[in-house]
Scaffold this active site. Structure first.
Site, PDB file in Angstrom:
ATOM      1  N   CYS A   1       0.864  -1.173   0.000  1.00  0.00           N
ATOM      2  CA  CYS A   1       0.000   0.000   0.000  1.00  0.00           C
ATOM      3  C   CYS A   1       0.901   1.223   0.000  1.00  0.00           C
ATOM      4  O   CYS A   1       2.111   1.099   0.114  1.00  0.00           O
ATOM      5  CB  CYS A   1      -0.844   0.040   1.278  1.00  0.00           C
ATOM      6  SG  CYS A   1      -2.027  -1.310   1.420  1.00  0.00           S
TER       7      CYS A   1
ATOM      8  N   SER B   1       7.159  -1.807 -15.701  1.00  0.00           N
ATOM      9  CA  SER B   1       8.063  -2.119 -14.594  1.00  0.00           C
ATOM     10  C   SER B   1       9.404  -2.690 -15.036  1.00  0.00           C
ATOM     11  O   SER B   1      10.361  -2.680 -14.266  1.00  0.00           O
ATOM     12  CB  SER B   1       7.376  -3.078 -13.623  1.00  0.00           C
ATOM     13  OG  SER B   1       6.800  -4.137 -14.351  1.00  0.00           O
TER      14      SER B   1
ATOM     15  N   GLY C   1      -1.190   0.958  -4.980  1.00  0.00           N
ATOM     16  CA  GLY C   1      -2.515   0.428  -4.649  1.00  0.00           C
ATOM     17  C   GLY C   1      -3.584   1.164  -5.411  1.00  0.00           C
ATOM     18  O   GLY C   1      -3.603   2.402  -5.419  1.00  0.00           O
TER      19      GLY C   1
ATOM     20  N   CYS D   1      15.464  -8.406   2.904  1.00  0.00           N
ATOM     21  CA  CYS D   1      14.622  -9.591   2.955  1.00  0.00           C
ATOM     22  C   CYS D   1      14.551 -10.097   1.525  1.00  0.00           C
ATOM     23  O   CYS D   1      14.088  -9.391   0.638  1.00  0.00           O
ATOM     24  CB  CYS D   1      13.210  -9.288   3.464  1.00  0.00           C
ATOM     25  SG  CYS D   1      12.159 -10.772   3.407  1.00  0.00           S
TER      26      CYS D   1
ATOM     27  N   CYS E   1       5.361 -14.413   0.158  1.00  0.00           N
ATOM     28  CA  CYS E   1       5.742 -13.279   1.005  1.00  0.00           C
ATOM     29  C   CYS E   1       4.739 -13.161   2.144  1.00  0.00           C
ATOM     30  O   CYS E   1       3.536 -13.123   1.906  1.00  0.00           O
ATOM     31  CB  CYS E   1       5.738 -11.988   0.189  1.00  0.00           C
ATOM     32  SG  CYS E   1       6.140 -10.550   1.200  1.00  0.00           S
TER      33      CYS E   1
ATOM     34  N   CYS F   1      11.494 -14.373  -0.645  1.00  0.00           N
ATOM     35  CA  CYS F   1      10.728 -14.894  -1.792  1.00  0.00           C
ATOM     36  C   CYS F   1      11.633 -15.686  -2.735  1.00  0.00           C
ATOM     37  O   CYS F   1      11.170 -16.585  -3.430  1.00  0.00           O
ATOM     38  CB  CYS F   1       9.999 -13.764  -2.518  1.00  0.00           C
ATOM     39  SG  CYS F   1      11.012 -12.367  -2.993  1.00  0.00           S
TER      40      CYS F   1
ATOM     41  N   TYR G   1      10.199  -4.726  -8.422  1.00  0.00           N
ATOM     42  CA  TYR G   1       8.915  -4.454  -9.065  1.00  0.00           C
ATOM     43  C   TYR G   1       8.132  -3.296  -8.473  1.00  0.00           C
ATOM     44  O   TYR G   1       7.572  -2.487  -9.197  1.00  0.00           O
ATOM     45  CB  TYR G   1       8.053  -5.728  -8.995  1.00  0.00           C
ATOM     46  CG  TYR G   1       6.620  -5.484  -9.408  1.00  0.00           C
ATOM     47  CD1 TYR G   1       6.290  -5.370 -10.754  1.00  0.00           C
ATOM     48  CD2 TYR G   1       5.616  -5.342  -8.458  1.00  0.00           C
ATOM     49  CE1 TYR G   1       4.984  -5.128 -11.138  1.00  0.00           C
ATOM     50  CE2 TYR G   1       4.305  -5.098  -8.841  1.00  0.00           C
ATOM     51  CZ  TYR G   1       3.997  -4.985 -10.175  1.00  0.00           C
ATOM     52  OH  TYR G   1       2.720  -4.737 -10.552  1.00  0.00           O
TER      53      TYR G   1
ATOM     54  N   CYS H   1      12.933  -4.910   1.832  1.00  0.00           N
ATOM     55  CA  CYS H   1      12.321  -5.819   0.846  1.00  0.00           C
ATOM     56  C   CYS H   1      12.974  -5.627  -0.521  1.00  0.00           C
ATOM     57  O   CYS H   1      12.870  -4.558  -1.127  1.00  0.00           O
ATOM     58  CB  CYS H   1      10.833  -5.513   0.743  1.00  0.00           C
ATOM     59  SG  CYS H   1      10.027  -6.338  -0.636  1.00  0.00           S
TER      60      CYS H   1
ATOM     61  N   ASP I   1      11.534  -9.138 -18.528  1.00  0.00           N
ATOM     62  CA  ASP I   1      10.491  -8.784 -17.555  1.00  0.00           C
ATOM     63  C   ASP I   1      11.135  -8.756 -16.174  1.00  0.00           C
ATOM     64  O   ASP I   1      12.170  -9.378 -15.951  1.00  0.00           O
ATOM     65  CB  ASP I   1       9.307  -9.756 -17.607  1.00  0.00           C
ATOM     66  CG  ASP I   1       8.014  -9.114 -17.063  1.00  0.00           C
ATOM     67  OD1 ASP I   1       8.086  -7.970 -16.541  1.00  0.00           O
ATOM     68  OD2 ASP I   1       6.955  -9.739 -17.139  1.00  0.00           O
ATOM     69  N   ASP I   2      10.505  -8.014 -15.257  1.00  0.00           N
ATOM     70  CA  ASP I   2      11.125  -7.888 -13.934  1.00  0.00           C
ATOM     71  C   ASP I   2      10.988  -9.162 -13.126  1.00  0.00           C
ATOM     72  O   ASP I   2      11.855  -9.490 -12.327  1.00  0.00           O
ATOM     73  CB  ASP I   2      10.524  -6.692 -13.176  1.00  0.00           C
ATOM     74  CG  ASP I   2       9.029  -6.811 -13.055  1.00  0.00           C
ATOM     75  OD1 ASP I   2       8.550  -7.422 -12.093  1.00  0.00           O
ATOM     76  OD2 ASP I   2       8.330  -6.316 -13.956  1.00  0.00           O
TER      77      ASP I   2
ATOM     78  N   ASN J   1       1.176   0.262   5.777  1.00  0.00           N
ATOM     79  CA  ASN J   1       1.689  -0.512   4.639  1.00  0.00           C
ATOM     80  C   ASN J   1       2.528  -1.649   5.193  1.00  0.00           C
ATOM     81  O   ASN J   1       3.494  -1.408   5.912  1.00  0.00           O
ATOM     82  CB  ASN J   1       2.547   0.403   3.757  1.00  0.00           C
ATOM     83  CG  ASN J   1       3.344  -0.361   2.707  1.00  0.00           C
ATOM     84  OD1 ASN J   1       4.420   0.076   2.317  1.00  0.00           O
ATOM     85  ND2 ASN J   1       2.841  -1.472   2.239  1.00  0.00           N
ATOM     86  N   GLY J   2       2.144  -2.869   4.863  1.00  0.00           N
ATOM     87  CA  GLY J   2       2.908  -4.020   5.332  1.00  0.00           C
ATOM     88  C   GLY J   2       1.985  -5.086   5.855  1.00  0.00           C
ATOM     89  O   GLY J   2       0.793  -5.103   5.541  1.00  0.00           O
TER      90      GLY J   2
HETATM   91  P1  AMP Z   1       2.759 -13.403 -13.231  1.00  0.00           P
HETATM   92  O1  AMP Z   1       1.995 -13.169 -14.476  1.00  0.00           O
HETATM   93  O2  AMP Z   1       1.895 -13.937 -12.141  1.00  0.00           O
HETATM   94  O3  AMP Z   1       3.965 -14.262 -13.432  1.00  0.00           O
HETATM   95  O4  AMP Z   1       3.247 -12.009 -12.691  1.00  0.00           O
HETATM   96  C1  AMP Z   1       4.392 -11.409 -13.175  1.00  0.00           C
HETATM   97  C2  AMP Z   1       4.066 -10.102 -13.796  1.00  0.00           C
HETATM   98  O5  AMP Z   1       3.312  -9.287 -12.877  1.00  0.00           O
HETATM   99  C3  AMP Z   1       5.303  -9.344 -14.127  1.00  0.00           C
HETATM  100  O6  AMP Z   1       5.123  -8.760 -15.396  1.00  0.00           O
HETATM  101  C4  AMP Z   1       5.451  -8.285 -13.039  1.00  0.00           C
HETATM  102  O7  AMP Z   1       5.801  -7.042 -13.596  1.00  0.00           O
HETATM  103  C5  AMP Z   1       4.089  -8.227 -12.375  1.00  0.00           C
HETATM  104  N1  AMP Z   1       4.151  -8.417 -10.907  1.00  0.00           N
HETATM  105  C6  AMP Z   1       5.094  -9.007 -10.175  1.00  0.00           C
HETATM  106  N2  AMP Z   1       4.779  -9.000  -8.864  1.00  0.00           N
HETATM  107  C7  AMP Z   1       3.602  -8.379  -8.752  1.00  0.00           C
HETATM  108  C8  AMP Z   1       2.761  -8.039  -7.654  1.00  0.00           C
HETATM  109  N3  AMP Z   1       3.077  -8.338  -6.401  1.00  0.00           N
HETATM  110  N4  AMP Z   1       1.624  -7.397  -7.931  1.00  0.00           N
HETATM  111  C9  AMP Z   1       1.306  -7.088  -9.193  1.00  0.00           C
HETATM  112  N5  AMP Z   1       2.042  -7.387 -10.264  1.00  0.00           N
HETATM  113  C10 AMP Z   1       3.186  -8.024 -10.062  1.00  0.00           C
END
Ligand code: AMP
Length: 476
Positions: free
Chosen positions: A11, A299, A42, A452, A398, A455, A258, A252, A361-362, A116-117
């Site tokens: 948040c 991201s 959020g 941390c 997490c 994950c 991300y 974190c 991708d991140d 937040n947390g």
């Molecule tokens: P997924 O499709 O479930 O593998 O989610 C990965 C994608 O969602 C990546 O493109 C990230 O940029 C994004 N992402 C990663 N972590 C989160 C998160 N906690 N909440 C929302 N989006 C996320």
């Protein structure tokens, strides 16, 4: 009880003292602008509480900050101090009841709190309150925090806040509003970011991320140190005690991967710079025979730029993103999430047709996004698709506030890297190593005292024994 009540939350929080006359609404307005800059943290709901020396006023609404408040709402929020919150959606019910700040009347006057947390001992603390005859309307850890504060012993609010912080375990960057003061404080481990600064025209502000304080015109946001309480004074932030920082600090790492905005600075590192270096390290660890590097906006843009710079491959725009659709994660069911990816992205044939493409991708969490993206690239004519992920495989849930769902949903827990590659249909798939990531943080100038990274590693900085069952995190 819905899971929604429980699984908190990434948040955004903000606190303002603009030193103005109590009938002014400028503190609430500053909180409103700061919340805009924290919108990425959020999108489910937003709330602002202000205090005018006598009472606390609260306005909350569903959806984006721009839609959650009318001009009349802001105009009604008088007072020289204010706090605000923007709430991240997990699963289940979306209702204003879950929106923050939470507000109660106490022996010492009105009190509001936004958080937040996630407290990992919320269930135990909740039981303690119920045994003492305190009624609760949800199982939200934030409500537990407010009720504990309302009953806390101490000569003043900073003392009462510190006494509660001693019994809270987990991630809590939070802001507190009393009838005439605003405070910001951070857990002793320092899981979530929180910073504070003097406002350019006097007064002070605190926010989850420095990007929000920059929006308000602050020059030099400083991190609130782990365990510390800061009062937002009329002439700038003032230290008001707190608790000892934990021996094992735990910023974190996923904030850098991300969650945070690229222009935010935390622990001396700008998030963009951390991500750029993650991408560069990934290029060295996992080169690809390719013609072009593209990002999954937004991201992973920084990491893709880093990959391009280190590999010498040109960076280009490979996806157009519809930025008016919320994060696909927000959709509570898998079917809606799948559809969300297609609604959100189109591939750019001009960039990828006839080319070997590296797509950075991140992160991969549940594995929902990557497969459809690879298909879009192939349909647009890419001859090969090499997926590069700018963090290690996420194999552990997490418990400190990032919504990744339960361990059952994490694709890297169920499948090998080769299995994931196959399931997303990529020609190759590589992740950044944990060592590579740590080295990149060091090179980016990280000045904190530890991360941390549970994950990725499963090594939680706090004992999480039994917490999954108690807090319902495994239900997603
Ligand atoms: P997924 O499709 O479930 O593998 O989610 C990965 C994608 O969602 C990546 O493109 C990230 O940029 C994004 N992402 C990663 N972590 C989160 C998160 N906690 N909440 C929302 N989006 C996320």
């Amino acid at each position: 009880m819905s899971v929604d009540d429980k699984a908190h939350d990434e948040c955004g929080v903000v606190a303002i003292n603009n030193g103005d006359a109590p009938q002014s609404t400028d503190a609430a307005r500053a909180a409103f602008y700061a919340l805009f800059s924290l919108q990425h943290r959020g999108q489910e709901s937003a709330g602002i509480a202000s205090a005018d020396g006598r009472r606390i006023l609260v306005r909350k609404g569903l959806g984006l900050v721009s839609g959650a408040f009318s001009e009349d709402d802001i105009e009604s929020l008088t007072g020289s101090v204010a706090i605000g919150h923007t709430r991240y959606s997990t699963t289940g019910e979306t209702s204003v009841r879950n929106a923050q700040p939470f507000y109660v009347e106490t022996m010492h006057g009105p009190l509001a709190l936004a958080h937040n947390g996630n407290l990992i001992n919320a269930a135990e603390l909740r039981r303690g309150l119920l045994e003492r005859g305190v009624g609760l309307s949800s199982s939200s850890d934030t409500e537990v925090m407010v009720m504990m504060l309302a009953a806390a012993q101490g000569a003043d609010w900073p003392e009462r806040i510190a006494s509660c912080m001693r019994s809270w375990k987990g991630a809590f960057s939070f802001v507190v509003l009393t009838k005439d003061a605003a405070y910001a404080a951070r857990d002793p481990w320092g899981f979530r970011p929180l910073c504070a600064a003097r406002l350019p025209d006097g007064g002070s502000a605190a926010a989850s991320e420095s990007c929000a304080l920059r929006t308000l015109g602050c020059d030099s946001p400083a991190d609130v140190e782990p365990g510390r309480i800061v009062e937002l004074g009329p002439d700038g932030p003032v230290a008001r005690g707190g608790v000892d920082a934990a021996v094992r600090r735990a910023s974190c790492i996923f904030e850098y991967v991300y969650f945070s905005r690229p222009d935010s600075v935390w622990n001396g590192v700008q998030v963009h710079e951390a991500r750029r270096r993650f991408g560069a390290a990934l290029a060295r660890e996992a080169p690809a025979e390719a013609d072009v590097v593209i990002a999954v906006p937004d991201s992973s843009i920084s990491a893709a730029i880093g990959y391009s710079q280190a590999s010498g491959l040109p960076y280009d725009e490979g996806f157009a993103k519809n930025r008016y659709i919320g994060r696909t994660f927000i959709q509570p069911t898998q079917a809606l999430r799948d559809q969300g990816v297609a609604l959100k992205f189109n591939a750019m044939p001009g960039t990828v047709r006839g080319r070997r493409v590296v797509v950075v991708d991140d992160s991969i969490v549940r594995g929902t996004t990557t497969g459809p993206l690879v298909r879009l690239l192939r349909d647009a004519g890419a001859t090969s698709v090499h997926v590069r992920i700018a963090c290690p495989p996420i194999r552990h849930p997490c418990y400190m506030g990032v919504d990744m769902g339960g361990s059952g949903g994490l694709i890297a827990r169920r499948l090998s890297i080769e299995g994931i590659r196959e399931s997303v249909g990529a020609d190759s798939l590589s992740y950044l190593s944990l060592d590579g990531m740590m080295l990149a943080m060091e090179k980016a100038g990280y000045g904190g005292n530890g991360f941390c990274m549970a994950c990725f590693s499963g090594d939680y900085p706090l004992d999480i024994g039994g917490v999954a069952d108690k807090n319902g995190f495994e239900v997603v």
